[in-house]
Design a protein around this motif. Structure first.
Motif, PDB file in Angstrom:
ATOM      1  N   SER A 119      33.695  44.028  47.046  1.00 19.39           N
ATOM      2  CA  SER A 119      33.405  43.462  45.481  1.00 19.39           C
ATOM      3  C   SER A 119      33.177  44.776  44.877  1.00 19.39           C
ATOM      4  O   SER A 119      32.605  45.715  45.223  1.00 19.39           O
ATOM      5  CB  SER A 119      32.306  42.552  45.609  1.00 19.39           C
ATOM      6  OG  SER A 119      31.693  42.466  44.459  1.00 19.39           O
ATOM      7  N   ASN A 120      33.287  44.416  43.470  1.00 21.07           N
ATOM      8  CA  ASN A 120      32.840  45.466  42.584  1.00 21.07           C
ATOM      9  C   ASN A 120      31.405  45.567  42.287  1.00 21.07           C
ATOM     10  O   ASN A 120      30.799  46.288  41.546  1.00 21.07           O
ATOM     11  CB  ASN A 120      33.822  45.589  41.380  1.00 21.07           C
ATOM     12  CG  ASN A 120      35.052  45.858  41.442  1.00 21.07           C
ATOM     13  OD1 ASN A 120      35.739  46.399  42.505  1.00 21.07           O
ATOM     14  ND2 ASN A 120      36.061  45.314  40.468  1.00 21.07           N
TER      15      ASN A 120
ATOM     16  N   PHE B 262      40.410  35.740  43.991  1.00 23.43           N
ATOM     17  CA  PHE B 262      41.088  34.961  42.757  1.00 23.43           C
ATOM     18  C   PHE B 262      41.845  33.900  43.431  1.00 23.43           C
ATOM     19  O   PHE B 262      41.856  32.853  43.162  1.00 23.43           O
ATOM     20  CB  PHE B 262      42.065  35.727  42.211  1.00 23.43           C
ATOM     21  CG  PHE B 262      43.067  35.020  41.200  1.00 23.43           C
ATOM     22  CD1 PHE B 262      42.503  34.688  39.913  1.00 23.43           C
ATOM     23  CD2 PHE B 262      44.209  34.540  41.351  1.00 23.43           C
ATOM     24  CE1 PHE B 262      43.155  34.083  39.013  1.00 23.43           C
ATOM     25  CE2 PHE B 262      45.117  34.073  40.656  1.00 23.43           C
ATOM     26  CZ  PHE B 262      44.636  33.676  39.380  1.00 23.43           C
ATOM     27  N   ALA B 263      42.650  34.040  44.571  1.00 23.48           N
ATOM     28  CA  ALA B 263      43.337  33.070  45.223  1.00 23.48           C
ATOM     29  C   ALA B 263      42.460  32.106  45.966  1.00 23.48           C
ATOM     30  O   ALA B 263      42.912  30.846  45.926  1.00 23.48           O
ATOM     31  CB  ALA B 263      44.390  33.712  46.402  1.00 23.48           C
ATOM     32  N   MET B 264      41.427  32.430  46.552  1.00 24.10           N
ATOM     33  CA  MET B 264      40.545  31.769  47.138  1.00 24.10           C
ATOM     34  C   MET B 264      39.664  30.679  46.297  1.00 24.10           C
ATOM     35  O   MET B 264      39.949  29.323  46.575  1.00 24.10           O
ATOM     36  CB  MET B 264      39.498  32.445  47.981  1.00 24.10           C
ATOM     37  CG  MET B 264      38.323  31.593  48.777  1.00 24.10           C
ATOM     38  SD  MET B 264      37.255  32.426  49.398  1.00 24.10           S
ATOM     39  CE  MET B 264      36.178  33.259  48.392  1.00 24.10           C
ATOM     40  N   ASN B 265      39.549  31.294  44.894  1.00 27.10           N
ATOM     41  CA  ASN B 265      38.921  30.353  43.915  1.00 27.10           C
ATOM     42  C   ASN B 265      39.835  29.378  43.477  1.00 27.10           C
ATOM     43  O   ASN B 265      39.520  28.311  43.052  1.00 27.10           O
ATOM     44  CB  ASN B 265      38.287  31.187  42.844  1.00 27.10           C
ATOM     45  CG  ASN B 265      37.322  30.524  41.885  1.00 27.10           C
ATOM     46  OD1 ASN B 265      36.516  29.894  42.102  1.00 27.10           O
ATOM     47  ND2 ASN B 265      38.042  30.367  40.677  1.00 27.10           N
ATOM     48  N   GLN B 266      41.203  29.759  43.198  1.00 26.21           N
ATOM     49  CA  GLN B 266      42.197  28.866  43.030  1.00 26.21           C
ATOM     50  C   GLN B 266      42.388  27.558  43.786  1.00 26.21           C
ATOM     51  O   GLN B 266      42.385  26.577  43.650  1.00 26.21           O
ATOM     52  CB  GLN B 266      43.649  29.431  42.935  1.00 26.21           C
ATOM     53  CG  GLN B 266      43.850  30.414  41.661  1.00 26.21           C
ATOM     54  CD  GLN B 266      43.457  29.837  40.248  1.00 26.21           C
ATOM     55  OE1 GLN B 266      42.563  30.017  39.654  1.00 26.21           O
ATOM     56  NE2 GLN B 266      44.663  29.013  40.016  1.00 26.21           N
ATOM     57  N   ASP B 267      42.171  28.097  44.991  1.00 22.99           N
ATOM     58  CA  ASP B 267      41.960  27.023  46.293  1.00 22.99           C
ATOM     59  C   ASP B 267      40.733  26.098  46.051  1.00 22.99           C
ATOM     60  O   ASP B 267      40.971  24.818  46.413  1.00 22.99           O
ATOM     61  CB  ASP B 267      42.125  27.699  47.639  1.00 22.99           C
ATOM     62  CG  ASP B 267      43.514  27.991  48.040  1.00 22.99           C
ATOM     63  OD1 ASP B 267      44.797  27.484  47.556  1.00 22.99           O
ATOM     64  OD2 ASP B 267      43.772  28.777  48.938  1.00 22.99           O
TER      65      ASP B 267
ATOM     66  N   GLY C 107      34.107  38.510  42.881  1.00 23.26           N
ATOM     67  CA  GLY C 107      33.501  38.711  41.532  1.00 23.26           C
ATOM     68  C   GLY C 107      34.590  39.142  40.435  1.00 23.26           C
ATOM     69  O   GLY C 107      34.404  39.026  39.417  1.00 23.26           O
ATOM     70  N   THR C 108      35.714  39.105  40.981  1.00 21.03           N
ATOM     71  CA  THR C 108      37.017  39.308  39.831  1.00 21.03           C
ATOM     72  C   THR C 108      37.581  37.891  39.392  1.00 21.03           C
ATOM     73  O   THR C 108      38.489  37.845  38.547  1.00 21.03           O
ATOM     74  CB  THR C 108      37.871  40.159  40.311  1.00 21.03           C
ATOM     75  OG1 THR C 108      38.615  39.871  41.617  1.00 21.03           O
ATOM     76  CG2 THR C 108      37.348  41.776  40.595  1.00 21.03           C
ATOM     77  N   GLU C 109      37.014  36.874  40.268  1.00 20.51           N
ATOM     78  CA  GLU C 109      37.827  35.573  40.211  1.00 20.51           C
ATOM     79  C   GLU C 109      37.452  35.050  38.927  1.00 20.51           C
ATOM     80  O   GLU C 109      36.506  35.502  38.339  1.00 20.51           O
ATOM     81  CB  GLU C 109      37.561  34.596  41.170  1.00 20.51           C
ATOM     82  CG  GLU C 109      36.078  34.162  41.252  1.00 20.51           C
ATOM     83  CD  GLU C 109      35.227  35.226  42.062  1.00 20.51           C
ATOM     84  OE1 GLU C 109      33.979  34.838  42.396  1.00 20.51           O
ATOM     85  OE2 GLU C 109      35.469  36.387  42.337  1.00 20.51           O
TER      86      GLU C 109
END
Length: 297
Positions: free
Chosen positions: A258-259, A190-195, A227-229
């Motif tokens: 990852s799930n 999630f944090a990486m995708n926000q970046d 996969g949760t991003e």
């Protein structure tokens, strides 16, 4: 590596150095107010000069002990800097490379930034809570062995349902890697995708590059919960591919949890991303099965 993190670490190391040297200087000034100490210290200096001329080392140890004894009598601390790190004298650099003390500071800053402040330890891991304790012991042993290896396989992909212990395992791995002086960047998907989104929307090229640098250039990158991003198919796929591809080409290790299993991974991301993860020549793919341990507890 993110330049802001490096700059923060340098300031911390520099502060240690300045503090040690200022304290020693203040102790020396205080000690020189005492006539007896001044006499002993002058003998020490004169002997150092004489030894330098003659190439000998006479009486130096004796005079050092006399100085230490006098300081103790006066209740004054050391007059030589007591550095935090004796290897680099709090410079942070040895032979042109970062000292282990500098790496420790960087790793702590990276942990603070990631939200993974508390890591786990292989030695304290318990296996009786798992559905298959023997299998999990083998997986943990294999991952610890990898942490101590030359990283011939540069990507670790650990999949499994929610609560099966994936994050605990990668925290153990990160802790082990940090203990052996590797620089580890920990992040959530999630944090990486926000970046990724910040970099994509920024018009400042330097800012774009700085945002992505910790993912592209870090020695070891840990991505939790891929996969949760909140996925933007264009941005997420392209940036994730760029990160994985660059790291693979640079032989930089990446650890992913990852799930999603391998089949879901191929459906969720495009073929370019999944091919970088599911590459038997460079990847180790593990699947952890079992019930949600958090519910079990």
């Amino acid at each position: 590596m993110n330049q802001k993190i490096l700059d923060k670490a340098k300031k911390i190391i520099e502060k240690r150095k300045v503090s040690a040297e200022n304290e020693a200087l203040q102790n020396k000034i205080t000690a020189f107010d005492n006539p007896s100490f001044k006499v002993i210290y002058q003998k020490y200096v004169d002997q150092m000069i004489e030894n330098a001329k003659s190439g000998k080392s006479e009486n130096i140890d004796f005079l050092k002990k006399q100085i230490e004894k006098q300081l103790k009598i006066l209740g004054i601390g050391a007059i030589e800097p007591q550095y935090y790190c004796n290897k680099c004298n709090d410079s942070g650099i040895i032979d042109g490379k970062y000292c282990t003390c500098f790496i420790e500071v960087v790793n702590q800053l990276l942990k603070n930034e990631s939200g993974f402040n508390k890591l786990e330890d292989f030695a304290s891991s318990k296996f009786d809570i798992f559905q298959d304790p023997q299998l999990m012991q083998k997986i943990y042993a294999k991952m610890k062995e990898w942490c101590l290896s030359p990283f011939n396989k540069t990507l670790i992909f650990i999949s499994g349902d929610t609560g099966t212990g994936k994050t605990h395992l990668v925290k153990c791995m990160a802790n082990e890697l940090i203990a052996h002086n590797h620089l580890v960047v920990l992040t959530t998907a999630f944090a990486m995708n926000q970046d990724f989104l910040k970099s994509y929307s920024s018009k400042d090229l330097d800012k774009k590059n700085d945002i992505l640098s910790k993912y592209l250039d870090s020695e070891i990158l840990v991505i939790d919960d891929l996969g949760t991003e909140i996925r933007n198919p264009y941005v997420t796929n392209n940036f994730l591919y760029q990160i994985l591809n660059e790291r693979k080409n640079k032989h930089l290790p990446t650890i992913i949890t990852s799930n999603l299993d391998l089949k879901d991974l191929q459906d969720y991301y495009d073929e370019r991303v999944s091919s970088r993860i599911i590459d038997k020549s460079t990847s180790i793919c593990l699947q952890i099965k079992g019930a949600d341990l958090r519910l079990k507890k």
